[in-house]
Scaffold this motif. Structure first.
Motif, PDB file in Angstrom:
ATOM      1  N   SER A  37     -22.953 -43.012 -23.981  1.00 23.71           N
ATOM      2  CA  SER A  37     -24.328 -43.065 -24.459  1.00 23.71           C
ATOM      3  C   SER A  37     -24.361 -43.903 -25.734  1.00 23.71           C
ATOM      4  O   SER A  37     -23.318 -44.203 -26.323  1.00 23.71           O
ATOM      5  N   LEU A  38     -25.561 -44.234 -26.171  1.00 18.97           N
ATOM      6  CA  LEU A  38     -25.697 -45.008 -27.410  1.00 18.97           C
ATOM      7  C   LEU A  38     -25.114 -44.238 -28.589  1.00 18.97           C
ATOM      8  O   LEU A  38     -24.412 -44.804 -29.430  1.00 18.97           O
ATOM      9  N   ASP A  43     -20.811 -43.420 -32.504  1.00 18.67           N
ATOM     10  CA  ASP A  43     -19.792 -42.544 -33.098  1.00 18.67           C
ATOM     11  C   ASP A  43     -18.401 -43.138 -32.940  1.00 18.67           C
ATOM     12  O   ASP A  43     -17.587 -43.096 -33.863  1.00 18.67           O
ATOM     13  N   ARG A  44     -18.134 -43.689 -31.770  1.00 18.18           N
ATOM     14  CA  ARG A  44     -16.841 -44.330 -31.524  1.00 18.18           C
ATOM     15  C   ARG A  44     -16.644 -45.530 -32.445  1.00 18.18           C
ATOM     16  O   ARG A  44     -15.553 -45.730 -33.009  1.00 18.18           O
ATOM     17  N   ALA A  45     -17.683 -46.316 -32.619  1.00 18.26           N
ATOM     18  CA  ALA A  45     -17.596 -47.475 -33.515  1.00 18.26           C
ATOM     19  C   ALA A  45     -17.372 -47.023 -34.955  1.00 18.26           C
ATOM     20  O   ALA A  45     -16.558 -47.605 -35.673  1.00 18.26           O
ATOM     21  N   ARG A  46     -18.089 -45.994 -35.368  1.00 18.84           N
ATOM     22  CA  ARG A  46     -17.946 -45.500 -36.738  1.00 18.84           C
ATOM     23  C   ARG A  46     -16.527 -44.987 -36.990  1.00 18.84           C
ATOM     24  O   ARG A  46     -15.950 -45.247 -38.034  1.00 18.84           O
ATOM     25  N   GLN A  47     -15.951 -44.311 -36.011  1.00 19.99           N
ATOM     26  CA  GLN A  47     -14.581 -43.809 -36.155  1.00 19.99           C
ATOM     27  C   GLN A  47     -13.540 -44.918 -36.065  1.00 19.99           C
ATOM     28  O   GLN A  47     -12.527 -44.881 -36.756  1.00 19.99           O
ATOM     29  N   GLY A  48     -13.764 -45.873 -35.185  1.00 16.45           N
ATOM     30  CA  GLY A  48     -12.744 -46.871 -34.917  1.00 16.45           C
ATOM     31  C   GLY A  48     -12.815 -48.147 -35.717  1.00 16.45           C
ATOM     32  O   GLY A  48     -11.843 -48.908 -35.759  1.00 16.45           O
ATOM     33  N   PHE A  49     -13.948 -48.401 -36.373  1.00 17.82           N
ATOM     34  CA  PHE A  49     -14.124 -49.686 -37.042  1.00 17.82           C
ATOM     35  C   PHE A  49     -13.053 -49.968 -38.095  1.00 17.82           C
ATOM     36  O   PHE A  49     -12.381 -51.006 -38.040  1.00 17.82           O
ATOM     37  N   LEU A  50     -12.891 -49.088 -39.060  1.00 22.84           N
ATOM     38  CA  LEU A  50     -11.949 -49.372 -40.158  1.00 22.84           C
ATOM     39  C   LEU A  50     -10.501 -49.496 -39.684  1.00 22.84           C
ATOM     40  O   LEU A  50      -9.812 -50.444 -40.101  1.00 22.84           O
ATOM     41  N   PRO A  51     -10.011 -48.587 -38.817  1.00 19.18           N
ATOM     42  CA  PRO A  51      -8.635 -48.790 -38.334  1.00 19.18           C
ATOM     43  C   PRO A  51      -8.464 -50.099 -37.557  1.00 19.18           C
ATOM     44  O   PRO A  51      -7.452 -50.787 -37.715  1.00 19.18           O
ATOM     45  N   CYS A  52      -9.455 -50.434 -36.741  1.00 19.95           N
ATOM     46  CA  CYS A  52      -9.376 -51.699 -35.986  1.00 19.95           C
ATOM     47  C   CYS A  52      -9.427 -52.896 -36.923  1.00 19.95           C
ATOM     48  O   CYS A  52      -8.667 -53.852 -36.754  1.00 19.95           O
ATOM     49  N   TRP A  53     -10.324 -52.844 -37.891  1.00 19.30           N
ATOM     50  CA  TRP A  53     -10.447 -53.970 -38.813  1.00 19.30           C
ATOM     51  C   TRP A  53      -9.183 -54.136 -39.642  1.00 19.30           C
ATOM     52  O   TRP A  53      -8.739 -55.263 -39.894  1.00 19.30           O
ATOM     53  N   ALA A  54      -8.564 -53.018 -40.045  1.00 22.21           N
ATOM     54  CA  ALA A  54      -7.315 -53.101 -40.806  1.00 22.21           C
ATOM     55  C   ALA A  54      -6.231 -53.787 -39.973  1.00 22.21           C
ATOM     56  O   ALA A  54      -5.526 -54.670 -40.470  1.00 22.21           O
TER      57      ALA A  54
END
Length: 99
Positions: A37-38, A43-54
Motif C-alpha cells: 500500500s502507499l 514506511d519502507r522508504a522511511r526505514q530503508g532510506f538512510l541505510p541504503c543511502w549510506a
C-alpha cells in the motif's frame, strides 16, 4: 578531468540526484511491484532510506571519483554500466525485500 571537477560532479549527483530522485523512484516502484500500500511503501522508504543511502555513498563516491577522474571519456559508459550491475545486486540484497 581535474580532481575538483570529478568531486563536483560526484557531489552533485550523490547529494542532489540520488536522495531527491533516485531513491523516491526506487522505493515507489519496488513498493508498487511488491503490492505494498502507499502507507507501507512510505514506511519502507522511511526505514530503508538512510541505510541504503549510506551504502550508496560508500559504493558510488569512490566509483564516480575513479570514473570522472581516471576513466577515459569513451570508457565511462561501459564502466558505469558494469558498476551499475554490481550496485543493483547490492541494492537488491539489502533493500529489495518488502519486509
Amino acid at each position: 578531468l581535474a580532481f575538483a571537477t570529478a568531486m563536483e560532479r560526484t557531489i552533485l549527483y550523490q547529494f542532489g540526484v540520488v536522495p531527491f530522485f533516485y531513491y523516491p523512484i526506487f522505493f515507489t516502484f519496488t513498493g508498487f511491484v511488491q503490492g505494498l500500500s502507499l502507507k507501507e511503501t512510505f514506511d519502507r522508504a522511511r526505514q530503508g532510506f538512510l541505510p541504503c543511502w549510506a551504502r550508496n555513498l560508500l559504493f558510488w563516491i569512490p566509483t564516480q571519483m575513479v570514473m570522472f577522474g581516471l576513466v577515459a571519456e569513451k570508457w565511462q559508459i561501459p564502466f558505469v554500466c558494469v558498476m551499475g550491475i554490481l550496485w543493483s545486486m547490492i541494492l537488491s540484497a539489502f533493500a529489495g525485500k518488502a519486509n
